[in-house]
Structure formats: structure tokens, C-alpha cells
Design an enzyme around this catalytic site. Structure first.
Site, PDB file in Angstrom:
ATOM      1  N   GLY A 157      -6.319   4.327  12.640  1.00  0.00           N
ATOM      2  CA  GLY A 157      -6.823   5.318  11.693  1.00  0.00           C
ATOM      3  C   GLY A 157      -8.340   5.385  11.720  1.00  0.00           C
ATOM      4  O   GLY A 157      -8.978   5.007  12.714  1.00  0.00           O
ATOM      5  N   ILE A 181       0.382   6.769   8.061  1.00  0.00           N
ATOM      6  CA  ILE A 181       1.456   7.470   7.336  1.00  0.00           C
ATOM      7  C   ILE A 181       0.856   8.455   6.338  1.00  0.00           C
ATOM      8  O   ILE A 181       1.531   9.366   5.889  1.00  0.00           O
ATOM      9  CB  ILE A 181       2.406   6.502   6.597  1.00  0.00           C
ATOM     10  CG1 ILE A 181       1.684   5.729   5.491  1.00  0.00           C
ATOM     11  CG2 ILE A 181       3.120   5.578   7.563  1.00  0.00           C
ATOM     12  CD1 ILE A 181       2.640   5.110   4.464  1.00  0.00           C
ATOM     13  N   ASP A 182      -0.420   8.278   5.982  1.00  0.00           N
ATOM     14  CA  ASP A 182      -1.030   9.097   4.928  1.00  0.00           C
ATOM     15  C   ASP A 182      -1.311  10.537   5.378  1.00  0.00           C
ATOM     16  O   ASP A 182      -1.527  11.413   4.550  1.00  0.00           O
ATOM     17  CB  ASP A 182      -2.353   8.471   4.458  1.00  0.00           C
ATOM     18  CG  ASP A 182      -2.183   7.043   3.971  1.00  0.00           C
ATOM     19  OD1 ASP A 182      -1.042   6.670   3.623  1.00  0.00           O
ATOM     20  OD2 ASP A 182      -3.179   6.289   3.955  1.00  0.00           O
ATOM     21  N   GLU A 277      -0.195   7.228  -5.260  1.00  0.00           N
ATOM     22  CA  GLU A 277      -0.855   5.981  -5.687  1.00  0.00           C
ATOM     23  C   GLU A 277      -2.335   6.177  -6.052  1.00  0.00           C
ATOM     24  O   GLU A 277      -2.900   5.399  -6.815  1.00  0.00           O
ATOM     25  CB  GLU A 277      -0.726   4.904  -4.606  1.00  0.00           C
ATOM     26  CG  GLU A 277      -1.399   5.266  -3.293  1.00  0.00           C
ATOM     27  CD  GLU A 277      -1.280   4.189  -2.227  1.00  0.00           C
ATOM     28  OE1 GLU A 277      -0.732   3.113  -2.475  1.00  0.00           O
ATOM     29  OE2 GLU A 277      -1.746   4.454  -1.091  1.00  0.00           O
ATOM     30  N   LEU A 327       8.117   0.094   1.954  1.00  0.00           N
ATOM     31  CA  LEU A 327       9.336   0.698   2.520  1.00  0.00           C
ATOM     32  C   LEU A 327       8.962   1.974   3.271  1.00  0.00           C
ATOM     33  O   LEU A 327       9.616   2.349   4.243  1.00  0.00           O
ATOM     34  CB  LEU A 327      10.331   1.054   1.408  1.00  0.00           C
ATOM     35  CG  LEU A 327      11.098  -0.106   0.797  1.00  0.00           C
ATOM     36  CD1 LEU A 327      11.920   0.378  -0.388  1.00  0.00           C
ATOM     37  CD2 LEU A 327      12.016  -0.725   1.849  1.00  0.00           C
ATOM     38  N   GLN A 328       7.896   2.639   2.792  1.00  0.00           N
ATOM     39  CA  GLN A 328       7.481   3.898   3.426  1.00  0.00           C
ATOM     40  C   GLN A 328       6.882   3.685   4.808  1.00  0.00           C
ATOM     41  O   GLN A 328       6.753   4.616   5.590  1.00  0.00           O
ATOM     42  CB  GLN A 328       6.455   4.621   2.537  1.00  0.00           C
ATOM     43  CG  GLN A 328       7.033   5.105   1.243  1.00  0.00           C
ATOM     44  CD  GLN A 328       5.976   5.277   0.165  1.00  0.00           C
ATOM     45  OE1 GLN A 328       5.490   6.371  -0.055  1.00  0.00           O
ATOM     46  NE2 GLN A 328       5.602   4.218  -0.514  1.00  0.00           N
TER      47      GLN A 328
END
Ligand code: F6P
Length: 402
Positions: A157, A181-182, A277, A327-328
């Protein structure tokens, strides 16, 4: 030098789908961008590392990079646990085609990941046990020379791309592959890992519906994404959430209370509330669980509970909070992420073999493109607050709290 690769993550089956957004300065993949550096001699040996936190699809990148490079006559080494393999002796592994067989459906990275191995601020304990940060980049440069690595392929990233820029300044030929993932990297429409995270989050929202309805509860689910609400907005819309709060739109709790009452008045006795979050109430602060170590961001957490606290006493329902957490990031990558990872890995191998470095691969629309690594970073891609996705959410009755 070890000859075999550790396989850190066991396969876990799971399904998948796709998504969309925007970016900056680009060139079609085949033509090197103006800032691309051309190798002075033929590229014989490359090294690949997976930096920062993991994301589903990393193994697809490694597999594609290794298979394509070997077919082009380029030897590939892997650095274990991000930069650890380039900092410490004995942690560079030779990757063969057999090393990457069967890894496509696996989550994680067969090389391991680390968000502690910053070569420019590397934590080392002194003799009193206190962690101090050291610049160990000379060790990295020495290992690159010692192993005659012509190109370093860095999958990561914003943080990893900033180390890439520093290494380029020190003369290391680098190729970047974006990962998170973001989905908040401005230079690419999508990062691999995002789609899988959205699938997992959508599954969780679906699952919460039945228990929420059975108990007439308000279920709050906190999702990852840091300062970007992409995971929350995509999964929230796909999962039919009643309220979605994202970092880009600080929320007014009164609107959320009103939405829950309005549903109750219609005889709907439960509500599903998605909380990114990084979300915060209007005039309030972001919830964190720990300060960031040197060169690292603070750990976010508690946004769901913070909203629950604000709702308590204002609505008649019992409230429960689910924090979906890592989990994500885990599990088998979706088909979309495997495909995107494969496309990135192949493109990176082609660039590497042609000696076109200083570039990061990216997705723009349907195409794989390249962007200069110098131009990447510093600007996160956030959800446009008046964008189509926000308007779609509002159109189907989702309360965004703002
Ligand atoms: O950037 C990816 C991400 O999963 C964020 O969504 C999350 O805030 C963070 O990493 C968690 O990091 P760690 O694995 O260090 O807890």
C-alpha cells in the site's frame, strides 16, 4: 539461501464479485511512462516482497509474477515477511514454478507479510529491552547487491510505495503493485482484496438480519477501511443496511435515532447499522485503540461501540455491536481479486523483464496501466460525499447520518 517457501496460510474456501471508482496521471501499460527507468543491462534476477498487512489476492500476484518471469528467463527470489528477507541473512527464498503451485485460492501471502519491517525506521530492542528505530536500508542495499537482484517488485500500500520511492533514490530499480482491502489508493480504480472484504462484510450483514429480527434488536456492525468508507458503503448497500455511517460524512446521531423510530413506527422492529471504523460523530473524534508506532498510523477501533453509547437510552431496542475485524482480510480471495492479482502480477513481470522500472501497475476502467511510483501516495481516495454511490444509498432509503 533456503530453497523452499513456507506456506503460511492454509486454503479456506469462499465465494466472490466486483466493484468501481477514480484516480490520476497514467500511461497505457505497454508503453513505459516518461519517468520509467530503462535497465542498462538484461534483467536476470528479480525479487518480490509483500509489504504491510495482507490482502486476499497476494498469492495470485506472486504466482503470476513467478510463472511469467520464469518463462521469460528471469529468476525470482522472494523476501520473507516484507523487508525482513532483505534485512536479515537467510530469509530470501528462490521461487520456482513448483513453489507457487496451488496457491491461487489461498488467503494471506506464502511469503508472509509484515507492517513492522520498515527499512528506514526498523524497530530493534536495545540492551534495556527498549525498542528503538534504526535506518537499516544499507543492509537492504547490500543484500540486493550480494544476491545480484536486478529489480525489486514491491506489493503493498501507501507505506510500501513510500519505501519504494526511497529505494529508487538510492538507485534500486523498483516495480510497484498496489494492495489494500481499503481500496483507498488514488492511483488505481481498484486494489485486490477489496472485493473479498466486501463479500465477507456483506455475508456478515446478511447473517445479522435474521438474529436482529428475531430479537427486535439494533445490530451495529463495525467494518474496516480506515479513513475511507468504501467497504462500508459497498457492503452496506449490498447487504441492505438501514443506516451506514462512513468517515467521509461525520454523523448526526439524531438522524440515526429518527430513522430507527421511523422504522419502528412502520412496524419494523429491528435495524442494521453499518459503521466504518474511521467514522465519527459530527464534532467528535475518531475512535482508536492504540497510538501508531513510529512511521505507522494509529490503530482504529471502537467506532461501533461509540455509536452504541450515543444511541443508548434514545431508542427502546437492545443494541449489540459486532466488530468484523480481520475476518475481512482473511480467507480465500474472490474470483475478481484472483483475476486482478493475476493481471497485476503478469504486468509487473513484463515490466520487470523489459527493465522498465519506477512504475506501479494499476487498474483504470477495464485496462491495466502504469503510473510513476513518484506520483503515487500522499492522497487517499475517499468516497465522494456527493458521488453516485452516496446518492444511490440515499435513493434506496439508507440513512447516512448526514
Ligand atoms: O489497511 C488495511 C487494514 O485492514 C485497515 O482496514 C485496518 O484498519 C488495518 O489494516 C488493521 O491493521 P492491523 O492488521 O495492523 O490491525
Amino acid at each position: 539461501m533456503p530453497q523452499t517457501v513456507r506456506t503460511k496460510n492454509a486454503p479456506i474456501p469462499k465465494p466472490g464479485t466486483a466493484a468501481k471508482s477514480s484516480g490520476q496521471a497514467v500511461k497505457p501499460a505497454r508503453k513505459p511512462a516518461s519517468t520509467a527507468r530503462k535497465a542498462k543491462h538484461a534483467v536476470k534476477r528479480a525479487c518480490i516482497l509483500t509489504g504491510g498487512g495482507d490482502a486476499p489476492g497476494l498469492n495470485a500476484v506472486i504466482r503470476a509474477f513467478v510463472k511469467t518471469s520464469i518463462d521469460l528467463g528471469v529468476e525470482v527470489y522472494g523476501s520473507e515477511d516484507g523487508f525482513e528477507g532483505l534485512i536479515h541473512e537467510g530469509r530470501l527464498v528462490k521461487l520456482k514454478k513448483s513453489s507457487v503451485r496451488g496457491i491461487l485460492p489461498r488467503g494471506g501471502s506464502i511469503l508472509g507479510c509484515s507492517n513492522r519491517s520498515n527499512p528506514f525506521a526498523y524497530p530493534i530492542r536495545d540492551d534495556k529491552g527498549v525498542e528503538r528505530y534504526h535506518d537499516v536500508s544499507e543492509q537492504v542495499l547490500a543484500r540486493i547487491r550480494e544476491h545480484q537482484i536486478d529489480v525489486l517488485a514491491m506489493v503493498g500500500g501507501d507505506g510500501t510505495m513510500s519505501y519504494a520511492r526511497e529505494l529508487m533514490k538510492r538507485g534500486v530499480p523498483v516495480i510497484g503493485v498496489p494492495k489494500t482491502i481499503d481500496n483507498d489508493l488514488a492511483a488505481t480504480d481498484y486494489t485486490f482484496g477489496f472485493d473479498t472484504a466486501v463479500e465477507t462484510a456483506t455475508w456478515a450483514i446478511d447473517a445479522l438480519h435474521s438474529t436482529a429480527e428475531s430479537h427486535d434488536r439494533v445490530m451495529i456492525v463495525e467494518l474496516m477501511g480506515r479513513d475511507a468508507g468504501w467497504i462500508s458503503l459497498h457492503a452496506g448497500i449490498a447487504g441492505g443496511a438501514d443506516v451506514i455511517v462512513i468517515p467521509e460524512l461525520p454523523y448526526d446521531v439524531e438522524r440515526i435515532v429518527a430513522k430507527i423510530h421511523e422504522r419502528a413506527a412502520r412496524g419494523v422492529t429491528f435495524s442494521i447499522v453499518v459503521v466504518g471504523e474511521g467514522a465519527r460523530p459530527r464534532g467528535g473524534t475518531v475512535s482508536t485503540v492504540a497510538r501508531g508506532r513510529k512511521g505507522h498510523l494509529a490503530r482504529l477501533g471502537g467506532a461501533g461501540q461509540a455509536l452504541a453509547d450515543l444511541l443508548t437510552g434514545r431508542i427502546p431496542h437492545e443494541i449489540r455491536v459486532t466488530v468484523l475485524g480481520h475476518l475481512q482480510r482473511g480467507g480465500s480471495p474472490s474470483a475478481f481479486d484472483r483475476l486482478l492479482g493475476t493481471r497485476f502480477g503478469v504486468e509487473a513481470a513484463w515490466l520487470c523483464q523489459r527493465g522498465e522500472t519506477g512504475l506501479m501497475v494499476a487498474l483504470r476502467g477495464q485496462d491495466i496501466i502504469t503510473v510513476p511510483i513518484e506520483a503515487v501516495g500522499g492522497h487517499s481516495k475517499l468516497v465522494p460525499t456527493d458521488g453516485e454511490l452516496v446518492r444511490v444509498a440515499r435513493a434506496v432509503g439508507v440513512e447516512l447520518g448526514a
